[in-house]
Enzyme design. Structure first.
Site, PDB file in Angstrom:
ATOM      1  N   ASP A   1      -0.196  -6.979  -0.670  1.00 31.89           N
ATOM      2  CA  ASP A   1      -1.644  -6.733  -0.658  1.00 31.89           C
ATOM      3  C   ASP A   1      -2.468  -8.014  -0.775  1.00 31.89           C
ATOM      4  O   ASP A   1      -3.578  -8.003  -1.314  1.00 31.89           O
ATOM      5  CB  ASP A   1      -2.050  -5.765  -1.791  1.00 31.89           C
ATOM      6  CG  ASP A   1      -1.371  -4.424  -1.647  1.00 31.89           C
ATOM      7  OD1 ASP A   1      -1.082  -4.037  -0.499  1.00 31.89           O
ATOM      8  OD2 ASP A   1      -1.140  -3.763  -2.673  1.00 31.89           O
TER       9      ASP A   1
ATOM     10  N   LYS B   1      -2.805  -9.790   4.247  1.00 31.77           N
ATOM     11  CA  LYS B   1      -2.063 -10.169   5.465  1.00 31.77           C
ATOM     12  C   LYS B   1      -2.701  -9.588   6.727  1.00 31.77           C
ATOM     13  O   LYS B   1      -2.850 -10.277   7.737  1.00 31.77           O
ATOM     14  CB  LYS B   1      -0.604  -9.685   5.364  1.00 31.77           C
ATOM     15  CG  LYS B   1       0.164 -10.303   4.212  1.00 31.77           C
ATOM     16  CD  LYS B   1       1.542  -9.715   4.064  1.00 31.77           C
ATOM     17  CE  LYS B   1       1.566  -8.287   3.554  1.00 31.77           C
ATOM     18  NZ  LYS B   1       1.166  -8.119   2.147  1.00 31.77           N
TER      19      LYS B   1
ATOM     20  N   GLY C   1       0.332  -1.318   3.766  1.00 35.38           N
ATOM     21  CA  GLY C   1      -1.022  -0.857   4.095  1.00 35.38           C
ATOM     22  C   GLY C   1      -1.829  -2.106   4.356  1.00 35.38           C
ATOM     23  O   GLY C   1      -2.146  -2.842   3.424  1.00 35.38           O
ATOM     24  N   HIS C   2      -2.087  -2.407   5.608  1.00 34.98           N
ATOM     25  CA  HIS C   2      -2.761  -3.654   5.986  1.00 34.98           C
ATOM     26  C   HIS C   2      -4.169  -3.344   6.484  1.00 34.98           C
ATOM     27  O   HIS C   2      -4.339  -2.673   7.497  1.00 34.98           O
ATOM     28  CB  HIS C   2      -1.943  -4.393   7.063  1.00 34.98           C
ATOM     29  CG  HIS C   2      -0.598  -4.855   6.566  1.00 34.98           C
ATOM     30  ND1 HIS C   2       0.295  -5.549   7.330  1.00 34.98           N
ATOM     31  CD2 HIS C   2      -0.010  -4.735   5.339  1.00 34.98           C
ATOM     32  CE1 HIS C   2       1.372  -5.833   6.603  1.00 34.98           C
ATOM     33  NE2 HIS C   2       1.217  -5.323   5.401  1.00 34.98           N
TER      34      HIS C   2
ATOM     35  N   GLN D   1       4.754  -6.457   2.482  1.00 36.78           N
ATOM     36  CA  GLN D   1       5.037  -6.656   1.055  1.00 36.78           C
ATOM     37  C   GLN D   1       4.871  -8.148   0.720  1.00 36.78           C
ATOM     38  O   GLN D   1       4.082  -8.820   1.349  1.00 36.78           O
ATOM     39  CB  GLN D   1       6.443  -6.147   0.696  1.00 36.78           C
ATOM     40  CG  GLN D   1       6.603  -4.641   0.743  1.00 36.78           C
ATOM     41  CD  GLN D   1       6.741  -4.072   2.137  1.00 36.78           C
ATOM     42  OE1 GLN D   1       7.575  -4.504   2.902  1.00 36.78           O
ATOM     43  NE2 GLN D   1       5.929  -3.090   2.489  1.00 36.78           N
TER      44      GLN D   1
END
Ligand code: GDP
Ligand code: IMO
Ligand code: MG
Length: 424
Positions: free
Chosen positions: A16, A19, A43-44, A225
Site C-alpha cells: 500500500d 504503487k 489493491g492499487h 504487496q
C-alpha cells in the site's frame, strides 16, 4: 543478449505504498507493464481527471491506450474477481481485450481456496495472519505442491480437473470440521469468470516478454504487496505467499536478471501495515489515529484499519539491500503536513541491545527515534521541488544519507498530477 530493459517498481515496506499511482504515472515511458506476483490481495489505487479506480489483478498500466499489459506467470488469478474487475473497466470505456495478455502459467484461485484460506485462519486463532481472504496462501501452496490448476488448463478439458481438485479441498475442509460455508453462488460466478477469461489472449507471456526485450522494448514490472510481506524476506509467518522482491520479477515473468534495469523502491513518508505481525514502529496513540485519518489508511481491498507508525529506516535499508533499489520514491509526505515534529526510526532496541540490521524476529523490538521539525506547510499544492519547505528538504536529505539511495520522485497527493520529479 537482451537489448531492452525491465525496470521494477517495488513496494519496499508492508504494501500500500502507492504503487498503482506511480505505475500509472510511469506507463507513458514504457512499452509493456507486467504484474509478476500476487493476485486479488492487491489493491492499487489510481486517481486522475476526477476518476478513481482500484485495481487488483489487472496491471496499473491499463489506462494508457497504446500499451500492452501482462499478468505474469508468478501471479495467481481468481476468474470471478478478474471478470468483475475487467467489466468495471470496460464499463468505464477501456477496451482490455486488445491489450491485456494473461500468462498460461499463472495459477488459478478456486472458490474452495478462499474457503480454505478462511478455515486455516480460523484454525490459527490468535496467531492468524490476517489475510485478505482471497485464497492466496492456499493457491500458492497448491502451486508448490504441484497440484494446481493453471490458466492454460482452461483452454482444454478443464472441468474434470476442477471437480477433482474441488473434491480434494472439500475433503480437507471436512477433516478440519470446517463445514459452515456454501460455495454455490461463488462457484457459479467463478465458472462464468472462466468463460469470460477464455475471451482474452492467454499467452506464453515469458516468450512475449523476451522477444519484446530482444526488440529493445522497455518493460515496467509492477510489484504487489511489499518486501516485508515477501514469503522469504518478510516477517514470516506474517507474510503473503509470493516473491514480492526483485528476484520475483525474474521468476514471476521469466525474464533474466541481466535484463533488470532500474529498481524503484517505493515507500511512504511514514509506515503502515494491514493484518497481524510485528511492526516495531506502530503507534497506538492519537498520533497513529491522526495519520490514519489524514492518510485515509483503510485497506483498499478489505476496508480494514491500517496500523500506522513513523518511518522505519531499519526496514528501508534492509529492503533496499534485498532488492538492489537504485532510486527511491517517497509518497504521502503531505499527510504529515500539520505535524510539528516528525520522527524517524533509526534503530531497534531490546534488552539493552541496539541493532540497525533487520533482526530475524522483529517481535518485541522498540524503535529508537530521531526527531525532525515538521514542515507545517501544504505540500499538495506544490509542483516543483524548488518550492519544497526547508524542513521537508532536510527530511528527504536525511533519508537519502541514511540509505545511500537517491529519492528521485516525491508524491504530494493521490492524483496523477501531484507527482514531483527531483533533480539528482
Ligand atoms: P498500492 O497498493 O501500493 O498501489 O497503494 P494503495 O492504493 O493500496 O494505497 C495508497 C493510497 O494512498 C491510495 O488511496 C492512493 O490514492 C493514496 N495516495 C497515493 N499517493 C499519495 C500521496 O502522495 N498523498 C496522498 N495523500 N495520498 C496518496
Ligand atoms: P498491495 O499490492 C497490504 C497482507 C494481508 C496479510 C498478509 C497475507 O495493495 O500493496 P494474503 O491475503 O496475501 O495471504 O495476506 O499480507 N497483504 C497486504 N497488505 N497491501 C497489499 O497489497 C497486501 N496483500 C496482502 O493484510 O497481512
Ligand atoms: Mg494496496
Amino acid at each position: 543478449m537482451a537489448k531492452g530493459k525491465v525496470d521494477a517498481l517495488l513496494g519496499i515496506v508492508f504494501g500500500d505504498e502507492g504503487k498503482g499511482k506511480v505505475v500509472d504515472v510511469f506507463t507513458p515511458k514504457y512499452d509493456i507493464v507486467a504484474r509478476f506476483a500476487g493476485g486479488p490481495n492487491a489493491g492499487h489505487t489510481i486517481i486522475f481527471d476526477g476518476k478513481k479506480f482500484v485495481l487488483r489483478s489487472i496491471p496499473s498500466g491499463i489506462f494508457d491506450e497504446g500499451k500492452l499489459n501482462i499478468i505474469g506467470n508468478g501471479c495467481v488469478i481468481a476468474p470471478d474477481l478478474f471478470m468483475a474487475e475487467a467489466q468495471e473497466l470496460e464499463a468505464a470505456g477501456y477496451d482490455l481485450h486488445s491489450r491485456l495478455h494473461i500468462s498460461r502459467r499463472a495459477h488459478l484461485i478456486l472458490p474452495t481456496h478462499r474457503v480454505l484460506d478462511r478455515a486455516y485462519e480460523a484454525a490459527k486463532g490468535a496467531a492468524r495472519v490476517g489475510t485478505t481472504g482471497k485464497g492466496i496462501g492456499p493457491a500458492y501452496s497448491e502451486k508448490a505442491s504441484r497440484t494446481g490448476l493453471r490458466v492454460g488448463d482452461i483452454e482444454n478439458d478443464f472441468l474434470p480437473k476442477y471437480e477433482a481438485l474441488k473434491a480434494r479441498h472439500l475433503q480437507i475442509l471436512r477433516d478440519l470440521s470446517y463445514t459452515d460455508f456454501d460455495i454455490t453462488e461463488d462457484e457459479k460466478l467463478w465458472l462464468q469468470g472462466v468463460e469470460y477469461m477464455r475471451q482474452f489472449t492467454l499467452a506464453d507471456t515469458e516468450i512475449e516478454l523476451n522477444s519484446a526485450l530482444a526488440q529493445g522494448k522497455h518493460i515496467l514490472a509492477e510489484g504487489a504487496q511489499g518486501t516485508l510481506l515477501d514469503i522469504d524476506h518478510g516477517t514470516y509467518p506474517f507474510v503473503s505467499s509470493s516473491s514480492t522482491v526483485c528476484g520475483g520479477v525474474c521468476t514471476g515473468l521469466g525474464v533474466p536478471p541481466t535484463a533488470i534495469g532500474e529498481v524503484f523502491g517505493i515507500f511512504k513518508a511514514y509506515s503502515t501495515r494491514v493484518g497481524s505481525g510485528p511492526f516495531p514502529v506502530e503507534l497506538f496513540d492519537e498520533t497513529g489515529d491522526r495519520i490514519r485519518q489524514i492518510g485515509h489508511e483503510y485497506g483498499a481491498v478489505t476496508g480494514r484499519n491500517r496500523r500506522c507508525g513513523w518511518l522505519d529506516l531499519v526496514a528501508l535499508r534492509y529492503a533496499i539491500a534485498i532488492n538492489g533499489v537504485t532510486q527511491l520514491i517517497m509518497m504521502k509526505g503531505d499527510v504529515l503536513d500539520d505535524f510539528p515534529t516528525v520522527r524517524v526510526c533509526v534503530a531497534y532496541q531490546k534488552d539493552g541491545q541496539v541493532t540497525t540490521d533487520m533482526p530475524y524476529d522483529t517481535e518485541g523490538w522498540a524503535p529508537v527515534y530521531r526527531d525532525f521539525p515538521g514542515w507545517q506547510a501544504d505540500l499538495t499544492r506544490l509542483s516543483s521541488e524548488k518550492d519544497f519547505p526547508e524542513a521537508f528538504n532536510r527530511y528527504i536529505a536525511f533519508i537519502e544519507q541514511e540509505t545511500h539511495t537517491p529519492i528521485t520522485i516525491v508524491s504530494v497527493g493521490p492524483d496523477r498530477a501531484q507527482t514531483i520529479q527531483r533533480t539528482r
